[in-house]
Design a protein around this motif. Structure first.
Motif, PDB file in Angstrom:
ATOM      1  N   ASN A 429      27.129 -26.609 -39.371  1.00  0.00           N
ATOM      2  CA  ASN A 429      26.174 -27.200 -38.309  1.00  0.00           C
ATOM      3  C   ASN A 429      27.776 -28.177 -37.480  1.00  0.00           C
ATOM      4  OD1 ASN A 429      23.949 -27.319 -39.724  1.00  0.00           O
ATOM      5  ND2 ASN A 429      22.833 -27.474 -37.736  1.00  0.00           N
ATOM      6  N   HIS A 430      27.885 -27.499 -36.165  1.00  0.00           N
ATOM      7  CA  HIS A 430      28.973 -27.719 -35.231  1.00  0.00           C
ATOM      8  C   HIS A 430      30.532 -27.297 -35.412  1.00  0.00           C
ATOM      9  CE1 HIS A 430      26.379 -31.787 -33.727  1.00  0.00           C
ATOM     10  NE2 HIS A 430      26.140 -31.157 -33.692  1.00  0.00           N
ATOM     11  N   ASN A 431      30.053 -26.302 -35.936  1.00  0.00           N
ATOM     12  CA  ASN A 431      31.788 -25.718 -36.269  1.00  0.00           C
ATOM     13  C   ASN A 431      31.489 -24.848 -35.277  1.00  0.00           C
ATOM     14  OD1 ASN A 431      32.356 -27.568 -38.280  1.00  0.00           O
ATOM     15  ND2 ASN A 431      32.015 -26.102 -40.099  1.00  0.00           N
ATOM     16  N   PRO A 432      32.506 -23.873 -34.702  1.00  0.00           N
ATOM     17  CA  PRO A 432      32.166 -22.918 -34.317  1.00  0.00           C
ATOM     18  C   PRO A 432      32.267 -21.405 -35.021  1.00  0.00           C
ATOM     19  CG  PRO A 432      34.638 -22.958 -35.122  1.00  0.00           C
ATOM     20  CD  PRO A 432      33.519 -24.201 -35.021  1.00  0.00           C
ATOM     21  N   ASP A 433      31.855 -21.270 -36.191  1.00  0.00           N
ATOM     22  CA  ASP A 433      31.326 -19.622 -36.607  1.00  0.00           C
ATOM     23  C   ASP A 433      29.257 -20.328 -37.368  1.00  0.00           C
ATOM     24  OD1 ASP A 433      31.439 -22.032 -38.903  1.00  0.00           O
ATOM     25  OD2 ASP A 433      32.927 -21.053 -39.829  1.00  0.00           O
ATOM     26  N   PHE A 434      28.928 -21.508 -36.758  1.00  0.00           N
ATOM     27  CA  PHE A 434      27.615 -21.345 -37.447  1.00  0.00           C
ATOM     28  C   PHE A 434      27.181 -20.613 -36.455  1.00  0.00           C
ATOM     29  CE2 PHE A 434      23.361 -23.109 -36.165  1.00  0.00           C
ATOM     30  CZ  PHE A 434      23.182 -23.671 -37.537  1.00  0.00           C
ATOM     31  N   PHE A 435      26.361 -19.758 -37.550  1.00  0.00           N
ATOM     32  CA  PHE A 435      25.142 -19.390 -36.457  1.00  0.00           C
ATOM     33  C   PHE A 435      23.628 -18.815 -37.488  1.00  0.00           C
ATOM     34  CE2 PHE A 435      26.529 -15.903 -40.047  1.00  0.00           C
ATOM     35  CZ  PHE A 435      25.725 -15.731 -40.906  1.00  0.00           C
ATOM     36  N   VAL A 436      22.716 -18.751 -36.363  1.00  0.00           N
ATOM     37  CA  VAL A 436      21.235 -18.426 -37.049  1.00  0.00           C
ATOM     38  C   VAL A 436      21.251 -17.315 -38.017  1.00  0.00           C
ATOM     39  CG1 VAL A 436      19.067 -18.791 -37.026  1.00  0.00           C
ATOM     40  CG2 VAL A 436      20.945 -20.526 -35.920  1.00  0.00           C
ATOM     41  N   ASP A 437      20.770 -17.015 -38.897  1.00  0.00           N
ATOM     42  CA  ASP A 437      20.650 -15.523 -39.192  1.00  0.00           C
ATOM     43  C   ASP A 437      19.092 -14.912 -38.543  1.00  0.00           C
ATOM     44  OD1 ASP A 437      20.942 -13.135 -40.717  1.00  0.00           O
ATOM     45  OD2 ASP A 437      19.284 -13.389 -41.360  1.00  0.00           O
ATOM     46  N   LEU A 438      19.602 -13.853 -38.211  1.00  0.00           N
ATOM     47  CA  LEU A 438      18.053 -13.870 -36.843  1.00  0.00           C
ATOM     48  C   LEU A 438      16.586 -12.885 -38.104  1.00  0.00           C
ATOM     49  CD1 LEU A 438      19.901 -10.623 -34.996  1.00  0.00           C
ATOM     50  CD2 LEU A 438      18.614 -12.832 -34.165  1.00  0.00           C
ATOM     51  N   SER A 439      16.740 -13.234 -39.344  1.00  0.00           N
ATOM     52  CA  SER A 439      15.490 -13.369 -39.708  1.00  0.00           C
ATOM     53  C   SER A 439      14.926 -14.857 -39.988  1.00  0.00           C
ATOM     54  CB  SER A 439      15.889 -12.601 -41.223  1.00  0.00           C
ATOM     55  OG  SER A 439      16.875 -13.833 -42.269  1.00  0.00           O
ATOM     56  N   ALA A 440      15.741 -15.345 -39.463  1.00  0.00           N
ATOM     57  CA  ALA A 440      15.167 -16.983 -40.062  1.00  0.00           C
ATOM     58  C   ALA A 440      14.151 -17.032 -38.257  1.00  0.00           C
ATOM     59  CB  ALA A 440      15.771 -17.860 -39.385  1.00  0.00           C
ATOM     60  N   ILE A 441      14.406 -16.119 -37.256  1.00  0.00           N
ATOM     61  CA  ILE A 441      13.817 -16.339 -36.172  1.00  0.00           C
ATOM     62  C   ILE A 441      11.669 -16.897 -36.032  1.00  0.00           C
ATOM     63  CG2 ILE A 441      13.147 -15.859 -33.621  1.00  0.00           C
ATOM     64  CD1 ILE A 441      15.883 -16.882 -34.033  1.00  0.00           C
ATOM     65  N   ALA A 442      11.379 -14.871 -36.963  1.00  0.00           N
ATOM     66  CA  ALA A 442      10.543 -15.106 -36.936  1.00  0.00           C
ATOM     67  C   ALA A 442       9.765 -16.488 -38.119  1.00  0.00           C
ATOM     68  CB  ALA A 442       9.598 -14.215 -37.066  1.00  0.00           C
ATOM     69  N   LEU A 443      11.231 -16.537 -38.963  1.00  0.00           N
ATOM     70  CA  LEU A 443      10.201 -17.471 -40.129  1.00  0.00           C
ATOM     71  C   LEU A 443       9.614 -18.503 -39.522  1.00  0.00           C
ATOM     72  CD1 LEU A 443       9.585 -17.169 -42.759  1.00  0.00           C
ATOM     73  CD2 LEU A 443      11.963 -18.263 -43.638  1.00  0.00           C
ATOM     74  N   GLY A 444      11.194 -19.791 -39.113  1.00  0.00           N
ATOM     75  CA  GLY A 444      10.966 -20.729 -38.391  1.00  0.00           C
ATOM     76  C   GLY A 444       9.631 -20.586 -37.710  1.00  0.00           C
ATOM     77  N   ALA A 445       9.552 -19.286 -36.330  1.00  0.00           N
ATOM     78  CA  ALA A 445       8.330 -20.097 -36.031  1.00  0.00           C
ATOM     79  C   ALA A 445       6.684 -20.225 -36.788  1.00  0.00           C
ATOM     80  CB  ALA A 445       8.252 -18.765 -34.889  1.00  0.00           C
ATOM     81  N   LYS A 446       6.677 -19.613 -37.749  1.00  0.00           N
ATOM     82  CA  LYS A 446       5.839 -19.284 -38.599  1.00  0.00           C
ATOM     83  C   LYS A 446       5.356 -20.753 -39.399  1.00  0.00           C
ATOM     84  CE  LYS A 446       6.410 -14.134 -40.149  1.00  0.00           C
ATOM     85  NZ  LYS A 446       6.552 -13.409 -41.302  1.00  0.00           N
ATOM     86  N   VAL A 447       6.868 -21.721 -40.261  1.00  0.00           N
ATOM     87  CA  VAL A 447       6.904 -22.433 -40.055  1.00  0.00           C
ATOM     88  C   VAL A 447       6.105 -23.907 -39.327  1.00  0.00           C
ATOM     89  CG1 VAL A 447       8.273 -24.363 -40.708  1.00  0.00           C
ATOM     90  CG2 VAL A 447       8.907 -21.962 -42.306  1.00  0.00           C
ATOM     91  N   ASN A 448       6.589 -23.351 -38.554  1.00  0.00           N
ATOM     92  CA  ASN A 448       6.104 -24.727 -37.107  1.00  0.00           C
ATOM     93  C   ASN A 448       4.740 -23.995 -37.055  1.00  0.00           C
ATOM     94  OD1 ASN A 448       8.949 -25.020 -36.826  1.00  0.00           O
ATOM     95  ND2 ASN A 448       8.406 -23.829 -34.581  1.00  0.00           N
ATOM     96  N   THR A 449       3.912 -23.561 -36.929  1.00  0.00           N
ATOM     97  CA  THR A 449       2.118 -22.931 -36.816  1.00  0.00           C
ATOM     98  C   THR A 449       1.968 -23.028 -37.786  1.00  0.00           C
ATOM     99  OG1 THR A 449       3.429 -20.818 -35.498  1.00  0.00           O
ATOM    100  CG2 THR A 449       0.954 -21.150 -36.600  1.00  0.00           C
ATOM    101  N   VAL A 450       1.843 -23.064 -39.101  1.00  0.00           N
ATOM    102  CA  VAL A 450       1.585 -23.535 -40.216  1.00  0.00           C
ATOM    103  C   VAL A 450       1.737 -24.901 -40.850  1.00  0.00           C
ATOM    104  CG1 VAL A 450       1.446 -23.350 -42.972  1.00  0.00           C
ATOM    105  CG2 VAL A 450       1.887 -21.265 -41.726  1.00  0.00           C
TER     106      VAL A 450
END
Length: 459
Positions: A429-450
């Motif tokens: 985190n906070h590095n210029p090469d940090f990124f979120v893999d797109l497969s984590a987008i739906a998964l993070g929302a699932k974690v929130n919802t559960v």
């Protein structure tokens, strides 16, 4: 309850200590009350609902990533959040703590759950090379421009919140109670949560929370999360130290009192606070993130400013660090010949206490999260780290039980490669090469919802 043991790599530090690959986690299963686990059919419904919404959420995420905004300037992001939540039928209030958004969805009797996403970005120039990378600078109120990037995943946090809100509306027949989702400004500077509280967050008639949740990205493998009880993150202070000197020509230093030299002495002396003034078993960090002094090569400036960051777990350690900082500053100034009325000043800018997850709440949500993600994917026993948050500050006045989850967002193959090379993670985190893999987008929302349904689902 599931007991987890882990093999910690010796060089893990910061948020990295919260994530290991599933191969490093050994789950020892013991009987768990079936009452604490959501029905598998309901968990499957969450997955199906959010899988259907993945393309829309990914588009929102990419747009947010391309348009980062720093602390208290998240006007575009806040407008998107408000528009999306209004379209879902939430009652929305904007402009709390300058850019904060609070949205309420009442759905019958039951508990009230608050869920937070932070919105601000970092002053970092992105180097990921992504097709949707942030490229434009942000103009500040003084007219200057800075590089900006979502280098800590707050764009994912906002997207996950919108995914949670959409799923909960689609599944209204499956739960009862009140859901409050809110977008917070200025987490990176540690001021956003308190700004919302100071702007009468709890005096506006919003339903008071029975429970509160937040999630954060971390560069562990997608599909793995940390949900652990107790102290998770350190307290933090952001402070500026100003040394006052006497400016002059670089060729006649004897006619000046050089604040640059005082700043340099202070940076080195501060390091002895940790190594010589604190108990060796007390955890603390003191970092100088910036030195601001002068402009020209041949001019000794009038002042210098040091921007400090402190991390700590107990109030006595914090107070001792601040006391020694003041003593060191004064000693350096006196030795340099600074007059009594020009002694160094300390400006406290942002503060948050340690983040402490509620043990009972963690135990309540983890079985369902494991049912969602799979055995060994919910890491529930790790030592606290020196990373910090201000999420908890919003609920301190109320004593609300809360838990804060960390969600892996790195491609598993990159994570495995980094581990094989002796590195804890492929990036941080906070590095210029940090990124979120797109497969984590739906998964993070699932974690929130559960997590939320673990409280609000009809039983």
């Amino acid at each position: 309850m599931r007991i987890t043991t882990v093999r910690l790599l010796p060089h893990l530090a910061g948020l990295g200590a919260l994530f290991l690959s599933a191969t490093n986690v050994i789950a020892l299963d013991s009987p768990t009350s079936s009452d604490s686990v959501l029905p598998q059919a309901l968990i499957d419904k969450v997955s199906t609902t959010l899988d259907t919404d993945t393309l829309r959420l990914t588009a929102i995420f990419k747009d947010l990533h391309q348009h980062p905004e720093i602390a208290f300037m998240e006007t575009r992001t806040a407008a998107i959040v408000a528009k999306e939540l209004k379209s879902l039928g939430f009652t929305v209030t904007e402009g709390i703590g300058k850019t904060g958004v609070v949205a309420i969805l009442k759905n019958g009797p039951g508990p009230t759950v608050w869920f937070r996403a932070d919105m601000d970005s970092n002053s970092v120039r992105e180097t990921t090379g992504l097709a949707y990378a942030a490229k434009e600078k942000q103009r500040l109120p003084d007219g200057s421009e800075i590089d900006v990037m979502h280098a800590c995943g707050h764009d994912a946090h906002v997207t996950w919140l919108l995914g949670l809100a959409t799923a909960m509306v689609a599944m209204k027949t499956d739960w009862s109670g009140t859901l409050v989702v809110y977008a917070q400004p200025a987490e990176e500077v540690g001021l956003g949560a308190q700004a919302m509280v100071d702007d009468r967050l709890w005096e506006r008639g919003f339903p008071k929370p029975d429970y509160a949740f937040g999630t954060h990205t971390a560069p562990g493998p997608v599909g793995t999360i940390s949900s652990s009880p107790g102290v998770r993150m350190a307290g933090v202070d952001q402070l500026d130290i100003t040394f006052n000197g006497l400016g002059g020509h670089g060729s006649t230093p004897q006619m000046t009192i050089d604040p640059v030299v005082m700043a340099a002495q202070a940076v080195m002396s501060y390091q002895t606070i940790i190594s010589r003034n604190l108990d060796p078993q007390a955890s603390a960090v003191l970092s100088v993130g910036s030195i601001v002094a002068g402009r020209d090569n041949n001019v000794i400036p009038e002042t210098s400013v040091l921007k400090l960051n402190l991390r700590w777990f107990t109030a006595d350690v914090r107070e001792h660090m601040l006391k020694r900082i003041d003593e060191i500053n004064r000693g350096i100034a006196i030795a340099a010949g600074v007059s009594a009325d020009q002694m160094p000043t300390r400006l406290m800018k942002g503060n948050s206490g340690p983040l402490i997850n509620d043990k009972a709440l963690v135990a309540r949500i983890n079985p369902s999260l494991e049912a969602l993600l799979g055995q060994g994917k919910v890491i529930d026993h790790f030592p606290a780290v020196m990373g910090s948050e201000d999420f908890q500050e919003a609920f301190k006045p109320l004593g609300t039980p809360y838990t804060f989850l960390l969600v892996g967002v790195a491609p598993p193959e990159l994570f495995a490669k980094a581990q094989a090379e002796g590195r804890p993670f492929p990036y941080s985190n906070h590095n210029p090469d940090f990124f979120v893999d797109l497969s984590a987008i739906a998964l993070g929302a699932k974690v929130n919802t559960v997590a939320v349904l673990s409280i609000l689902a009809k039983r």
